[in-house]
Structure formats: C-alpha cells, structure tokens
Design a protein around this motif. Structure first.
Motif, PDB file in Angstrom:
ATOM      1  N   LEU A  73       0.872  -1.170   0.000  1.00  0.00           N
ATOM      2  CA  LEU A  73       0.000   0.000   0.000  1.00  0.00           C
ATOM      3  C   LEU A  73       0.911   1.223   0.000  1.00  0.00           C
ATOM      4  O   LEU A  73       1.669   1.434   0.948  1.00  0.00           O
ATOM      5  CB  LEU A  73      -0.918   0.019   1.223  1.00  0.00           C
ATOM      6  CG  LEU A  73      -1.871   1.223   1.307  1.00  0.00           C
ATOM      7  CD1 LEU A  73      -2.823   1.248   0.123  1.00  0.00           C
ATOM      8  CD2 LEU A  73      -2.645   1.207   2.626  1.00  0.00           C
TER       9      LEU A  73
ATOM     10  N   SER B 281       1.829   5.488  -1.411  1.00  0.00           N
ATOM     11  CA  SER B 281       1.278   6.811  -1.680  1.00  0.00           C
ATOM     12  C   SER B 281       1.073   6.987  -3.179  1.00  0.00           C
ATOM     13  O   SER B 281       1.602   6.229  -4.002  1.00  0.00           O
ATOM     14  CB  SER B 281       2.220   7.892  -1.139  1.00  0.00           C
ATOM     15  OG  SER B 281       3.531   7.708  -1.661  1.00  0.00           O
ATOM     16  N   ASN B 282       0.324   8.004  -3.529  1.00  0.00           N
ATOM     17  CA  ASN B 282      -0.066   8.206  -4.926  1.00  0.00           C
ATOM     18  C   ASN B 282       0.926   9.128  -5.644  1.00  0.00           C
ATOM     19  O   ASN B 282       0.570  10.193  -6.139  1.00  0.00           O
ATOM     20  CB  ASN B 282      -1.481   8.779  -4.994  1.00  0.00           C
ATOM     21  CG  ASN B 282      -2.045   8.745  -6.398  1.00  0.00           C
ATOM     22  OD1 ASN B 282      -1.676   7.907  -7.200  1.00  0.00           O
ATOM     23  ND2 ASN B 282      -2.919   9.696  -6.694  1.00  0.00           N
TER      24      ASN B 282
ATOM     25  N   ASP C  96      -4.315   1.443  -9.070  1.00  0.00           N
ATOM     26  CA  ASP C  96      -5.016   2.397  -8.208  1.00  0.00           C
ATOM     27  C   ASP C  96      -5.342   1.807  -6.836  1.00  0.00           C
ATOM     28  O   ASP C  96      -5.259   2.498  -5.816  1.00  0.00           O
ATOM     29  CB  ASP C  96      -6.314   2.855  -8.874  1.00  0.00           C
ATOM     30  CG  ASP C  96      -6.062   3.712 -10.107  1.00  0.00           C
ATOM     31  OD1 ASP C  96      -4.911   4.136 -10.309  1.00  0.00           O
ATOM     32  OD2 ASP C  96      -7.018   3.941 -10.866  1.00  0.00           O
TER      33      ASP C  96
ATOM     34  N   ARG D 210      -2.794   2.285  -3.988  1.00  0.00           N
ATOM     35  CA  ARG D 210      -2.273   3.614  -3.691  1.00  0.00           C
ATOM     36  C   ARG D 210      -3.340   4.450  -2.992  1.00  0.00           C
ATOM     37  O   ARG D 210      -4.520   4.376  -3.348  1.00  0.00           O
ATOM     38  CB  ARG D 210      -1.825   4.330  -4.973  1.00  0.00           C
ATOM     39  CG  ARG D 210      -0.800   3.567  -5.797  1.00  0.00           C
ATOM     40  CD  ARG D 210      -0.217   4.458  -6.893  1.00  0.00           C
ATOM     41  NE  ARG D 210      -1.227   5.200  -7.614  1.00  0.00           N
ATOM     42  CZ  ARG D 210      -1.867   4.774  -8.703  1.00  0.00           C
ATOM     43  NH1 ARG D 210      -1.616   3.569  -9.184  1.00  0.00           N
ATOM     44  NH2 ARG D 210      -2.752   5.544  -9.300  1.00  0.00           N
ATOM     45  N   ILE D 211      -2.918   5.238  -2.018  1.00  0.00           N
ATOM     46  CA  ILE D 211      -3.828   6.142  -1.325  1.00  0.00           C
ATOM     47  C   ILE D 211      -3.104   7.438  -0.984  1.00  0.00           C
ATOM     48  O   ILE D 211      -1.869   7.523  -1.087  1.00  0.00           O
ATOM     49  CB  ILE D 211      -4.389   5.537  -0.009  1.00  0.00           C
ATOM     50  CG1 ILE D 211      -3.257   5.312   1.017  1.00  0.00           C
ATOM     51  CG2 ILE D 211      -5.143   4.259  -0.278  1.00  0.00           C
ATOM     52  CD1 ILE D 211      -3.771   4.995   2.417  1.00  0.00           C
ATOM     53  N   ASP D 212      -3.868   8.418  -0.569  1.00  0.00           N
ATOM     54  CA  ASP D 212      -3.316   9.630   0.031  1.00  0.00           C
ATOM     55  C   ASP D 212      -3.324   9.398   1.539  1.00  0.00           C
ATOM     56  O   ASP D 212      -4.383   9.440   2.172  1.00  0.00           O
ATOM     57  CB  ASP D 212      -4.166  10.846  -0.343  1.00  0.00           C
ATOM     58  CG  ASP D 212      -3.590  12.148   0.200  1.00  0.00           C
ATOM     59  OD1 ASP D 212      -2.748  12.090   1.128  1.00  0.00           O
ATOM     60  OD2 ASP D 212      -3.988  13.217  -0.291  1.00  0.00           O
TER      61      ASP D 212
ATOM     62  N   ASP E 237      -6.922   9.805   3.265  1.00  0.00           N
ATOM     63  CA  ASP E 237      -7.712   8.585   3.094  1.00  0.00           C
ATOM     64  C   ASP E 237      -7.695   7.721   4.353  1.00  0.00           C
ATOM     65  O   ASP E 237      -6.821   7.865   5.213  1.00  0.00           O
ATOM     66  CB  ASP E 237      -7.191   7.766   1.909  1.00  0.00           C
ATOM     67  CG  ASP E 237      -7.395   8.470   0.584  1.00  0.00           C
ATOM     68  OD1 ASP E 237      -8.212   9.407   0.539  1.00  0.00           O
ATOM     69  OD2 ASP E 237      -6.736   8.100  -0.405  1.00  0.00           O
ATOM     70  N   GLU E 238      -8.668   6.825   4.433  1.00  0.00           N
ATOM     71  CA  GLU E 238      -8.763   5.942   5.585  1.00  0.00           C
ATOM     72  C   GLU E 238      -7.819   4.762   5.408  1.00  0.00           C
ATOM     73  O   GLU E 238      -7.890   4.033   4.409  1.00  0.00           O
ATOM     74  CB  GLU E 238     -10.202   5.461   5.760  1.00  0.00           C
ATOM     75  CG  GLU E 238     -11.166   6.585   6.114  1.00  0.00           C
ATOM     76  CD  GLU E 238     -12.566   6.067   6.388  1.00  0.00           C
ATOM     77  OE1 GLU E 238     -12.862   4.914   5.995  1.00  0.00           O
ATOM     78  OE2 GLU E 238     -13.344   6.797   7.010  1.00  0.00           O
TER      79      GLU E 238
ATOM     80  N   ALA F 161      -8.231   0.656   3.350  1.00  0.00           N
ATOM     81  CA  ALA F 161      -7.284   0.553   2.238  1.00  0.00           C
ATOM     82  C   ALA F 161      -6.402  -0.681   2.395  1.00  0.00           C
ATOM     83  O   ALA F 161      -6.124  -1.400   1.428  1.00  0.00           O
ATOM     84  CB  ALA F 161      -6.428   1.813   2.150  1.00  0.00           C
TER      85      ALA F 161
ATOM     86  N   ARG G  56      -8.455  -3.672   1.550  1.00  0.00           N
ATOM     87  CA  ARG G  56      -8.672  -3.760   0.108  1.00  0.00           C
ATOM     88  C   ARG G  56      -7.480  -4.411  -0.595  1.00  0.00           C
ATOM     89  O   ARG G  56      -7.640  -5.270  -1.468  1.00  0.00           O
ATOM     90  CB  ARG G  56      -8.911  -2.362  -0.452  1.00  0.00           C
ATOM     91  CG  ARG G  56      -9.187  -2.321  -1.951  1.00  0.00           C
ATOM     92  CD  ARG G  56      -9.375  -0.897  -2.427  1.00  0.00           C
ATOM     93  NE  ARG G  56      -8.155  -0.109  -2.348  1.00  0.00           N
ATOM     94  CZ  ARG G  56      -8.029   1.042  -1.708  1.00  0.00           C
ATOM     95  NH1 ARG G  56      -9.060   1.565  -1.052  1.00  0.00           N
ATOM     96  NH2 ARG G  56      -6.887   1.698  -1.700  1.00  0.00           N
TER      97      ARG G  56
END
Length: 376
Positions: free
Chosen positions: A307, A309-310, A320, A323-325, A329-330, A334, A337
C-alpha cells in the motif's frame, strides 16, 4: 585509440543507487568496449571502497580521493576551486570517451558537472530528479540553480519513465534512457520462521515499514497521523517499523499513545531486511517522493502486498487499488482492500516485474554509455 570510461562519485554514503550500479558493473567492464576505466570516489566511503575492490585491475584504476559532496552543494560548487582543479586535471590525464557521474541527486557531482570540459560526453546516472516544488520546499532560487546542473549532461540514465519526466521538468536537455532497477532477493524464508525470529505471533496481522525513518521524504508523519485517525479500526494489527532516522522518537511516542489499540514494534535496525520482509502481510510506503525503491521491487518479488502513496513512480508500478493519500484517506479499509485483492490472486505489479531482468537492464546501461549509440 583506447576508449576510456571515467566514473565519478562524490557521496560519502552508500545506498540503493550505488548497489544498483554495482549490479550493472560486471557487464560494463566485460561488454562496454572500454580499453581503460578510471574511477574516483570519496575515500571516506569505505563501504563503496570495499565493494569496488574486486574490480580493480591494470585496466580498471579505482582510487579514493579527498573530495566529497557537502551540504548546500548546488550553491557551493562554483566556489570549490580545489575540487574543480582536481577534476580538470583528471580529465586531462584520462581523456575520457565517456564520463559517467553517479548522482543520487543532481547535487551529487555538481563540481564535476561544472568542471567537465565543453564537448565532453557526460552521462548522469540518477534515480530521481524532483524539483524543490515537488518536495514542498522553496523553489524560487533552488530550482533555478539546479536547472543549470540538469542542462549539462549529454545523456541521463534513469530507473523509470516517471524519472525521465522529472528530468525534463527540472531542465534536463539530454535524452533520458530508462534502465529498470533489478533485484535478486534470496529465497524467501517461511513466514513462520521469519516471525519466530522476530518474536512475532504466527497468527498476527503484520504491517511493515522498512527503510529510512524519515518524516518528510518517507512520509512517516502522514502514516503516523493516519494511524491516529483510525486507531480503533486498526485494532488487532501489529505495525513493524524497521530502519533508522529522525522519526524514531516519534514512532516510540506513537507506540505508547496507541498501545490500547495496536501493537507497534520498533523502530529497530536489521541487517537482515529480507527476513523482516518475509514476516509481513503488507508493506506500507507513504513516501512523498522516491526513485524506484529496491525494497518495493523486493516486496513484489516476495509477493508481499504493498500500500503506497499516490506518487508518480508508484503509479508506474502499482494499480489504483494499491495507492492512497495517507494524509486524507482511511488507512484501515485501504489495507483490507489490498489484502483482499492479493487473496483473489491479483498480484499487483507481478506482470511489470516479469518484464524486468538483469541482463537486459545491464545491456541497456552499457549501450547508454556509448556516445555513438542512441538507445531507444
């Protein structure tokens, strides 16, 4: 006339970029069509010296010298007259066909960049080329000074198309040849054995951060805040922090603050990072900027879900869903997922990794060193 390759390095540190260069070096020596190779590096960099020693020969002159990059090097470089004089003398003696600069960032080898005679074919091997604005720093003067440095190399060797775009945005005029980073991690130990060695419960759910404990670049401040926001939802997770750096104390404070919800182990340093990687269910990479981290490729090779960062380089390798902010983001959903996607036998990045091999990357690196060739 004998073709000469001049290699210059001026960092006192040894990291993934140097390690990657050493993986390509046997092919450079054997297939590079250079009758003579000359290398200068900071004598204080003992790890690099030890790793280079087996390559020394009558054909390959490897010597340490007293020059090394300093703080504020982009601004100091024009005034380091003794360093520049030594570089000019080395060029006069070696008369290189190609000069290869090992640059962790454009600040590295800034003096050789400026002192190299006009018309010299200079190749920059650089893992990242972010502007000051990309890193959230004041850019009015810093990016302008660095733009002068980016304009000098005749060619760049970079580890990803995202970095090639960074080079162009930062002012690079020479073409950027993409040479993929390659990893060959040892055979993965069993998860049970790895967890036993770390005194982790075999049935724990383990999220791993592995690397420099640095708030700004590595984004640990955003990860810590994400953990705070979602602490109740993260109950049952064990977070493992392996590395060293300025964020160690903040990590220790977080472990006390969130002890009611999550088990935070570390930070601690390990000289067996692959064993730590084998113990993880998921690896977290909240970086604000990166090149192509070798640890990411090693996690992919081991089949450890990631997991991240974007940011641009992660978009090159990860879909996609991975990747998260981290700042907004939660975190808990994530992570779930990514694990669900992996359990469904959708291994993000596996196809991308299958396209990469050491022989192809090394050959492409060698081709990029030849001023008469123009690699696609």
């Amino acid at each position: 006339m004998t073709r000469t390759l001049l290699i210059m390095h001026d960092s006192p540190d040894f990291g993934g970029h140097e390690d990657m260069f050493l993986r390509f070096l046997p092919t450079i020596v054997e297939q590079g069509d250079f009758g003579r190779i000359v290398m200068r590096y900071p004598e204080v960099n003992r790890k690099l010296a030890d790793r280079m020693a087996p390559f020394a020969s009558a054909r390959f002159c490897i010597e340490g010298w007293r020059f090394a990059k300093k703080r504020a090097e982009p601004y100091l470089a024009p005034f380091r007259a003794d360093y520049a004089a030594a570089v000019r003398s080395l060029f006069e003696e070696a008369v290189p066909t190609t000069t290869l600069l090992l640059q962790g960032r454009i600040e590295n080898c800034a003096v050789p960049l400026l002192a190299a005679p006009k018309g010299t074919f200079v190749v920059s091997y650089i893992p990242m080329a972010h502007r000051m604005t990309d890193m959230g720093r004041s850019a009015l003067f810093g990016d302008r000074v660095r733009r002068r440095l980016y304009r000098r190399p005749s060619r760049f060797i970079v580890p990803a198309s995202a970095v090639a775009a960074q080079v162009r945005a930062a002012g690079g005029r020479g073409p950027a040849v993409v040479v993929d980073n390659v990893v060959t991690p040892p055979v993965r130990s069993s998860r049970e054995a790895a967890r036993d060695a770390l005194d982790l419960p075999r049935d724990a759910r383990v999220a791993l951060f592995l690397g420099r404990m640095e708030s700004r670049q590595k984004g640990l401040d955003t990860l810590f805040e994400a953990m705070r926001r979602q602490a109740p939802a993260l109950e049952g997770w064990t977070f493992l922090f392996v590395g060293a750096g300025e964020a160690e104390e903040a990590c220790r404070e977080l472990s006390v603050e969130l002890a009611k919800y999550v088990d935070i182990r570390g930070p601690f340093w390990s000289d067996q990072p692959h064993s730590v990687l084998a113990a993880a269910d998921i690896m977290l990479m909240p970086s604000r900027w990166e090149g192509v981290p070798l640890v990411m490729l090693e996690a992919m090779a081991y089949g450890v879900p990631i997991l991240a960062s974007n940011i641009d380089v992660f978009r090159d390798y990860l879909p996609d869903a991975c990747r998260i902010d981290f700042a907004t983001d939660e975190l808990a959903p994530a992570m779930e997922r990514v694990l669900a996607s992996h359990a469904a036998h959708q291994k993000p990045g596996a196809h991308r990794l299958s396209e990469i091999n050491l022989a192809a990357s090394a050959s492409r690196f060698v081709a990029a060193l030849d001023p008469e060739r123009t690699p696609a």
